[in-house]
Design a protein around this motif. Structure first.
Motif, mmCIF file in Angstrom:
data_model
loop_
_atom_site.group_PDB
_atom_site.id
_atom_site.type_symbol
_atom_site.label_atom_id
_atom_site.label_comp_id
_atom_site.label_asym_id
_atom_site.label_seq_id
_atom_site.Cartn_x
_atom_site.Cartn_y
_atom_site.Cartn_z
ATOM 1 N N HIS A 166 4.005 4.319 -15.062
ATOM 2 C CA HIS A 166 3.806 4.617 -13.863
ATOM 3 C C HIS A 166 3.693 3.404 -13.495
ATOM 4 O O HIS A 166 3.624 1.995 -14.376
ATOM 5 C CB HIS A 166 1.893 5.033 -13.900
ATOM 6 C CG HIS A 166 2.028 6.572 -14.756
ATOM 7 N ND1 HIS A 166 2.074 7.618 -14.260
ATOM 8 C CD2 HIS A 166 1.388 6.681 -15.947
ATOM 9 C CE1 HIS A 166 1.572 8.011 -14.845
ATOM 10 N NE2 HIS A 166 0.927 8.009 -16.021
ATOM 11 N N CYS A 167 4.720 3.575 -12.423
ATOM 12 C CA CYS A 167 4.584 2.494 -11.285
ATOM 13 C C CYS A 167 3.957 2.353 -10.300
ATOM 14 O O CYS A 167 3.021 3.261 -10.407
ATOM 15 C CB CYS A 167 6.499 2.448 -10.698
ATOM 16 S SG CYS A 167 6.576 3.681 -10.311
ATOM 17 N N ALA A 168 3.616 1.294 -9.784
ATOM 18 C CA ALA A 168 3.325 1.073 -8.148
ATOM 19 C C ALA A 168 3.898 0.232 -6.861
ATOM 20 O O ALA A 168 4.577 -0.479 -7.403
ATOM 21 C CB ALA A 168 1.889 0.479 -8.651
ATOM 22 N N VAL A 170 2.383 -2.590 -3.893
ATOM 23 C CA VAL A 170 1.134 -3.254 -4.229
ATOM 24 C C VAL A 170 1.653 -4.423 -3.070
ATOM 25 O O VAL A 170 2.928 -4.680 -2.680
ATOM 26 C CB VAL A 170 0.737 -4.158 -5.288
ATOM 27 C CG1 VAL A 170 0.797 -2.801 -6.415
ATOM 28 C CG2 VAL A 170 2.223 -4.420 -6.248
ATOM 29 N N HIS A 244 7.773 -3.371 -5.524
ATOM 30 C CA HIS A 244 7.508 -2.426 -6.294
ATOM 31 C C HIS A 244 7.847 -2.911 -7.971
ATOM 32 O O HIS A 244 7.791 -3.874 -8.634
ATOM 33 C CB HIS A 244 8.682 -1.566 -6.171
ATOM 34 C CG HIS A 244 9.257 -0.351 -6.945
ATOM 35 N ND1 HIS A 244 9.147 -0.198 -7.953
ATOM 36 C CD2 HIS A 244 8.727 1.254 -6.926
ATOM 37 C CE1 HIS A 244 9.727 0.713 -9.334
ATOM 38 N NE2 HIS A 244 9.579 1.976 -7.989
ATOM 39 N N ARG A 248 2.449 0.065 -13.852
ATOM 40 C CA ARG A 248 1.374 -0.182 -13.169
ATOM 41 C C ARG A 248 0.905 -1.022 -13.917
ATOM 42 O O ARG A 248 -0.023 -1.745 -13.006
ATOM 43 C CB ARG A 248 0.947 1.011 -13.046
ATOM 44 C CG ARG A 248 -0.273 1.118 -11.546
ATOM 45 C CD ARG A 248 -1.039 2.582 -11.560
ATOM 46 N NE ARG A 248 -1.644 2.259 -10.852
ATOM 47 C CZ ARG A 248 -2.776 1.804 -10.508
ATOM 48 N NH1 ARG A 248 -3.953 1.683 -11.872
ATOM 49 N NH2 ARG A 248 -4.128 2.121 -8.909
ATOM 50 N N GLU A 249 0.748 -0.969 -15.490
ATOM 51 C CA GLU A 249 -0.097 -1.794 -16.601
ATOM 52 C C GLU A 249 -0.411 -2.711 -16.200
ATOM 53 O O GLU A 249 -0.978 -3.660 -16.844
ATOM 54 C CB GLU A 249 -0.628 -1.099 -18.051
ATOM 55 C CG GLU A 249 -0.890 0.026 -18.235
ATOM 56 C CD GLU A 249 0.261 1.493 -17.461
ATOM 57 O OE1 GLU A 249 0.187 3.270 -17.976
ATOM 58 O OE2 GLU A 249 1.469 0.759 -17.110
ATOM 59 N N GLU A 262 -3.136 -1.605 -3.861
ATOM 60 C CA GLU A 262 -1.983 -0.447 -4.436
ATOM 61 C C GLU A 262 -1.574 0.150 -2.381
ATOM 62 O O GLU A 262 -2.956 0.467 -2.583
ATOM 63 C CB GLU A 262 -2.159 1.176 -5.568
ATOM 64 C CG GLU A 262 -0.890 1.148 -5.696
ATOM 65 C CD GLU A 262 -1.203 2.302 -6.306
ATOM 66 O OE1 GLU A 262 -0.861 3.082 -6.721
ATOM 67 O OE2 GLU A 262 -2.693 2.709 -7.317
ATOM 68 N N PRO A 265 -1.011 4.906 -2.808
ATOM 69 C CA PRO A 265 -0.182 5.694 -4.194
ATOM 70 C C PRO A 265 -0.668 7.025 -3.902
ATOM 71 O O PRO A 265 -0.600 7.957 -3.097
ATOM 72 C CB PRO A 265 -2.164 5.637 -3.506
ATOM 73 C CG PRO A 265 -3.344 5.515 -2.907
ATOM 74 C CD PRO A 265 -1.776 5.029 -2.309
ATOM 75 N N CYS A 268 4.963 6.702 -5.283
ATOM 76 C CA CYS A 268 5.868 5.890 -6.842
ATOM 77 C C CYS A 268 5.959 7.325 -8.251
ATOM 78 O O CYS A 268 5.452 7.701 -8.568
ATOM 79 C CB CYS A 268 4.954 5.170 -7.050
ATOM 80 S SG CYS A 268 6.269 4.047 -7.358
#
Length: 304
Positions: A166-168, A170, A244, A248-249, A262, A265, A268
């Motif tokens: 999982h990406c995000a 931010v 990007h 995500r972790e 974020e 949300p 992504c």
């Protein structure tokens, strides 16, 4: 490392080629740099040829050294494989394991995982080449590769070692105080963005997003561009712009603390899982099975 033992000289020669200098080769072999230098000098004397150009920054193969390497490498690898298989016949994984992995896999193969691996399998050594291009592991005489699910050579056997990544998007609170957060994907073009450039291809990463109806591949303007994912994250923390982040972790603590916020949300698109792939062959070395076991055990542990 007797002069009468040609295999000892060959073993030192290959270690110097693989590590790039005498000091690192000595560390790998568990001897002194002086012993490595002596062994190479003896081998050059036996072959009556200079094998390396020596500088204060390292060594490189001479033309003769390259010919010797090309002629001897396949036989040398066969000897190592025979040694490894003999050790495996006694039921304990052993030998040198060579892997090609994506740069982002550095955040999968973390120090605690390596500590676990080496505690379980003390007779196995591990070498990882980080590179983004797809590698022919058979031609390169590697044991395995680590790539995303959508980039595997056909005909290979593969084991999933992560869930989908999982990406995000931010940004820092300071940046968002100066520039109100975008409400739609197309508004990202009006912001200062932080971009990642793939080191191997030189191409800029295009942000793969979803607006609720369709996928969008966005080539946003970049205020800051880097080939290092950690530098991208640090620039976002410093308020440079919107970034990007592939995994995500890696920024979970930043999000929990409010250091990063974020943006948009849910837009992504996640990356495919990572897989370890290897040649489809009758005998899978125990050393490779050992790594697979450890990676499977760590599959649900978030990358750091």
């Amino acid at each position: 490392m007797s002069r009468r033992d040609p295999l000892a000289g060959l073993h030192v020669f290959m270690a110097v080629v693989e590590t790039g200098n005498f000091t690192r080769a000595a560390a790998v072999l568990g001897v002194t740099p002086a012993a490595v230098s002596l062994a190479i000098g003896q081998l050059e004397g036996e072959l009556r040829s200079k094998l390396f150009h020596r500088t204060t920054r390292g060594v490189s193969l001479t033309e003769t050294g390259q010919r010797f390497h090309d002629a001897s490498e396949a036989g040398y690898r066969s000897l190592l494989q025979a040694r490894d298989e003999l050790g495996e016949s006694q039921g304990e994984p052993s030998g040198h394991l060579r892997i090609s992995a994506l740069h982002m896999a550095r955040h999968l193969i973390v120090a605690p995982l390596l500590e676990d691996f080496f505690q379980r399998y003390p007779r196995v050594t591990l070498e990882i080449r980080y590179e983004d291009q797809l590698v022919d592991i058979v031609r390169e005489q590697l044991d395995a590769g680590i790539r995303l699910a959508d980039a595997l050579h056909p005909g290979m056997l593969a084991v999933q070692i992560t869930p989908s990544l999982h990406c995000a998007l931010v940004a820092s609170p300071a940046y968002l105080a100066r520039h109100p957060a975008p409400r739609r994907i197309d508004e990202l073009r009006e912001h200062a963005c932080i971009r990642f450039r793939f080191p191997s291809s030189g191409q800029l990463h295009k942000w793969q997003l979803h607006d609720g109806q369709q996928e969008v591949k966005l080539d946003v303007p970049g205020r800051f561009i880097s080939t290092d994912t950690q530098a991208v994250i640090e620039a976002a923390r410093a308020g440079v712009g919107i970034a990007h982040v592939f995994i995500r972790e890696r920024i979970a603590a930043d999000l929990d603390s409010g250091r990063l916020v974020e943006v948009l949300p849910g837009t992504c698109q996640p990356l495919p899982p990572m897989w370890l792939y290897y040649a489809n062959r009758k005998h899978v070395p125990l050393k490779l099975r050992a790594l697979i076991d450890v990676l499977r055990d760590w599959k649900q542990v978030p990358p750091h």
